[in-house]
Design a protein around this motif. Structure first.
Motif, mmCIF file in Angstrom:
data_model
loop_
_atom_site.group_PDB
_atom_site.id
_atom_site.type_symbol
_atom_site.label_atom_id
_atom_site.label_comp_id
_atom_site.label_asym_id
_atom_site.label_seq_id
_atom_site.Cartn_x
_atom_site.Cartn_y
_atom_site.Cartn_z
ATOM 1 N N SER A 1 39.786 18.094 6.592
ATOM 2 C CA SER A 1 41.173 18.553 6.645
ATOM 3 C C SER A 1 42.098 17.601 5.895
ATOM 4 C CB SER A 1 41.637 18.675 8.100
ATOM 5 O OG SER A 1 40.960 19.712 8.763
ATOM 6 N N LEU A 2 41.949 16.307 6.166
ATOM 7 C CA LEU A 2 42.810 15.320 5.522
ATOM 8 C C LEU A 2 42.675 15.371 4.004
ATOM 9 C CD1 LEU A 2 44.633 12.750 5.681
ATOM 10 C CD2 LEU A 2 42.521 11.421 5.785
ATOM 11 N N SER A 3 41.442 15.341 3.516
ATOM 12 C CA SER A 3 41.228 15.299 2.064
ATOM 13 C C SER A 3 41.645 16.610 1.408
ATOM 14 C CB SER A 3 39.773 14.973 1.745
ATOM 15 O OG SER A 3 38.880 15.820 2.438
ATOM 16 N N HIS A 4 41.402 17.745 2.077
ATOM 17 C CA HIS A 4 41.819 19.035 1.515
ATOM 18 C C HIS A 4 43.333 19.135 1.433
ATOM 19 C CE1 HIS A 4 42.289 23.264 0.754
ATOM 20 N NE2 HIS A 4 42.836 23.465 1.937
ATOM 21 N N LYS A 5 44.026 18.751 2.505
ATOM 22 C CA LYS A 5 45.484 18.858 2.510
ATOM 23 C C LYS A 5 46.122 17.913 1.494
ATOM 24 C CE LYS A 5 45.156 21.755 5.907
ATOM 25 N NZ LYS A 5 45.169 23.206 5.633
ATOM 26 N N LEU A 6 45.514 16.740 1.305
ATOM 27 C CA LEU A 6 46.072 15.798 0.334
ATOM 28 C C LEU A 6 45.695 16.161 -1.096
ATOM 29 C CD1 LEU A 6 45.620 12.315 2.068
ATOM 30 C CD2 LEU A 6 47.626 13.789 2.039
ATOM 31 N N GLY A 7 44.748 17.107 -1.261
ATOM 32 C CA GLY A 7 44.386 17.557 -2.596
ATOM 33 C C GLY A 7 43.163 16.900 -3.185
#
Length: 416
Positions: free
Chosen positions: A175-181
């Motif tokens: 989630s963190l890496s996806h949301k940050l791009g």
């Protein structure tokens, strides 16, 4: 800063494609494509994927992710990325610990805290907790071989539970890496979720890992592969239940998969199938006591409504999406439906972001700005890093002849 439309235009010219040719490739009119390129219209997520495929690039080449906004809090969120890459690389041979890992009960409690922050999109405080927690859990999980340990022993149960907690933490990394791009890191995290879930021996956790993989496939436009995976997972979860007696957890996991299938179908151009999937999901939502969070998956009546609106927006029927929200609002004695306050913040903010794009498409710029602000109030980090927020805010600023200071301030905050 370039907007999505400018990036589309540049790559189209590099590929020596005319507007008409690119429009034909993604099945929209040339005038619509021109509006996308000029920034006069927000590109829907599914269409963005289609355009990226037609231009032979990944979606991030058009969105410009990862975003570096420059604020201190965002710098803190980005700073954890190198450590997460290292931990995901050494997943089966972790770095040594200076002290023994904390008791599993303590690690489980911290994992629950991380899970709660993930749902509320509190990425800045969540990020720094993940590398150490993942390393400790991995040491516990790999203390022995769960496949050869004596069945039923305390050691085996503790190891399998550690793997289960690892799956939850790796989902937070996703989630963190996806949301940050950081989509490459996100895909690696999905693989680690599957690895840990398989070793946990928890069938529903394994199915949830497959659900995450299917979600990544949908974002990349691999619709047929994602469809096969999700349909197979639904059948597998149904088989897990003894004598076809589905628990709330089984129904919630299946319901989440059906909602993902609905989004998949509408983006793949099969609107009728999307509504069939939503109808199937409703049969499960109606049997639940309300909105649930089984296996880290938000499912229930509210999330069903959010996906129904998303399907209408993805199909281009923004007018009906707004009408549906007004219809549901009457049931709450409000002008428009609002997600309940106890719903996962990521879900609520996503709804307001979708509504902002729909209002802009219908010419309601004031309403679009209001919904962007509501999304920010609910989940600021999720809102700030969401590509649709940037494109919607950028379009609002370009159309704002009055030069509203409030709108300009929001756009600057969002990195436009």
């Amino acid at each position: 800063m370039k907007h999505v439309g400018e990036r589309i235009r540049e790559l189209r010219k590099v590929r020596q494609m005319s507007v008409r040719r690119l429009a034909a490739a993604v099945k929209v009119s040339a005038s619509t494509m021109e509006k996308y390129e000029s920034g006069a219209r927000v590109v829907p997520p599914g269409m963005l994927t289609d355009i990226a495929q037609a231009l032979s690039v990944g979606p991030t080449a058009l969105t410009g992710q990862p975003y570096i906004n420059g604020a201190e809090t965002e710098t803190q969120a980005q700073a954890v990325i190198p450590d997460l890459r290292r931990v995901l690389l050494t997943y089966d041979s972790p770095d040594d610990l200076l002290t023994p890992p904390r008791p599993l009960s303590v690690l489980i409690a911290e994992t629950a805290h991380v899970s709660s922050m993930r749902r509320d999109t509190k990425y800045v405080p969540m990020g720094p907790l993940l590398p150490g927690l993942l390393t400790e859990l991995t040491h516990v999980a790999l203390a022995g071989d769960p496949s050869t340990a004596r069945r039923g022993t305390i050691l085996e149960r503790e190891q399998r539970e550690a793997f289960r907690q690892l799956a939850i933490c790796y989902r937070a990394v996703n989630s963190l890496s996806h949301k940050l791009g950081y989509h490459d890191l996100s895909l690696t995290a999905v693989e680690r979720v599957q690895w840990a879930a398989d070793l946990s021996g928890d069938g529903l956790m394994q199915a949830t890992a497959g659900y995450l993989k299917a979600g990544a496939m949908v974002r990349m436009g691999s619709y047929s592969a994602a469809r096969r995976l999700l349909e197979g997972l639904v059948a597998e979860v149904e088989r897990m239940a003894s004598e076809y007696s589905l628990s709330d957890a089984h129904m919630a996991v299946i319901g989440g998969m059906l909602l993902k299938l609905a989004i998949l179908e509408v983006r793949d151009g099969h609107g009728d199938r999307a509504w069939d999937r939503l109808a199937e999901a409703k049969t499960y939502a109606d049997q639940l006591p309300g909105d649930t969070l089984h296996y880290e998956t938000s499912f229930g009546p509210s999330n069903l409504k959010i996906h129904e609106v998303a399907v209408l927006i993805d199909s281009g029927d923004t007018e009906q999406a707004l009408a549906r929200v007004r219809e549901w609002g009457a049931e709450q004695h409000r002008e428009e439906w609002e997600p309940p306050t106890d719903l996962a913040r990521e879900r609520s903010s996503h709804h307001f972001i979708d509504m902002a794009a729909a209002r802009l498409a219908e010419g309601d710029r004031h309403g679009a700005h209001r919904d962007l602000q509501r999304a920010r109030a609910v989940a600021p980090h999720h809102t700030r890093f969401h590509p649709t927020v940037r494109t919607t805010a950028a379009t609002l600023v370009r159309l704002d002849r009055a030069q509203s200071h409030t709108l300009a301030g929001f756009a600057r905050w969002a990195g436009v």
